[in-house]
Design an enzyme around this catalytic site. Structure first.
Site, PDB file in Angstrom:
ATOM      1  N   ASP A  13      46.340  36.883  41.304  1.00  0.00           N
ATOM      2  CA  ASP A  13      46.270  38.229  40.774  1.00  0.00           C
ATOM      3  C   ASP A  13      45.042  38.879  41.415  1.00  0.00           C
ATOM      4  O   ASP A  13      44.251  38.194  42.072  1.00  0.00           O
ATOM      5  CB  ASP A  13      46.118  38.167  39.244  1.00  0.00           C
ATOM      6  N   ASP A  15      43.161  42.334  40.001  1.00  0.00           N
ATOM      7  CA  ASP A  15      42.250  43.018  39.088  1.00  0.00           C
ATOM      8  C   ASP A  15      41.672  42.073  38.047  1.00  0.00           C
ATOM      9  O   ASP A  15      42.411  41.409  37.311  1.00  0.00           O
ATOM     10  CB  ASP A  15      42.983  44.160  38.392  1.00  0.00           C
TER      11      ASP A  15
END
Length: 229
Positions: A13, A15
């Site tokens: 991922d 963020d």
């Protein structure tokens, strides 16, 4: 000790996991919601982290009873990103782990809820590091990703774009958000979670392994080359 299964591919991922974006995201929503006499807490944000940009706008508008079309709210968010996102830094341990895996030929990818425009802004100062990831799947811009996290779409599309198309069980996901962990589980992938310290422990239970920082990860637990190799 838990029985971790060996993997061959790693999906990150972005963020709050690779990039330190949680603070800027929170500031943007707080600024916009103040126009409507509302506020945004970290707890509000954690409920939408991992969604696509439009899904996030829809959920924020619903949760806060904002009297504006979600697409307009989404556009306002995007406008504020231009001033805030180019200054974003890396999370602790991110660069070390990414470069280590790349050095040892481990295929690495990014699967994020971001849009292409948002991704380009966030990675302004990290373009060289971002070149090490292939593929990069951004669910807010990618037509093949039909739903954002917690749906498994972005991780399944990402796995399918590795040249050798590994089985889901051979992919290890790194996530910070509960919705992302749910998406990885739904995709049939093991997941290392590096949650914000404010995250309730009950929201980490679906993760394969929970760490305080990427610096604490031991690649050999999942059959990957150790840091001293």
């Amino acid at each position: 000790m838990p029985a971790y299964k060996p993997v061959t591919h790693v999906i990150f991922d972005m963020d709050g996991l690779l990039l330190d974006t949680v603070g800027p995201h929170l500031a943007i929503h707080q600024s916009l919601l103040a126009e409507y006499g509302q506020t945004c807490t970290w707890y509000d944000l954690i409920q939408v982290m991992g969604h696509t940009a439009l899904e996030t706008a829809q959920e924020i508008c619903r949760l806060k009873s904002v009297p504006v079309d979600p697409e307009i709210y989404q556009d306002k968010v995007a406008a504020l990103q231009f001033s805030m996102f180019p200054k974003i830094g890396l999370m602790r341990g991110a660069e070390r782990l990414v470069r280590h895996l790349h050095k040892h030929g481990v295929p690495i990818a990014i699967a994020s809820g971001s849009s292409q425009t948002s991704f380009d802004l966030k990675t302004t100062s990290h373009r060289e590091l971002m070149k090490l990831f292939n593929p990069v799947v951004l669910s807010s811009s990618d037509p093949e990703v039909k739903a954002g996290k917690p749906a498994p779409d972005v991780f399944l599309v990402c796995a399918g774009r590795f040249p050798d198309k590994p089985h889901s069980s051979k992919c290890l996901v790194f996530e910070d958000a509960p919705l992302g962990v749910k998406a990885a589980a739904a995709a049939g992938m093991q997941c290392v979670m590096v949650p914000d310290p404010r995250t309730d422990k009950s929201l980490t239970e679906e993760a394969t392994l929970v760490l305080e920082s990427l610096e604490d990860f031991k690649p050999e637990l999942f059959g990957l080359p150790p840091f001293n190799s």
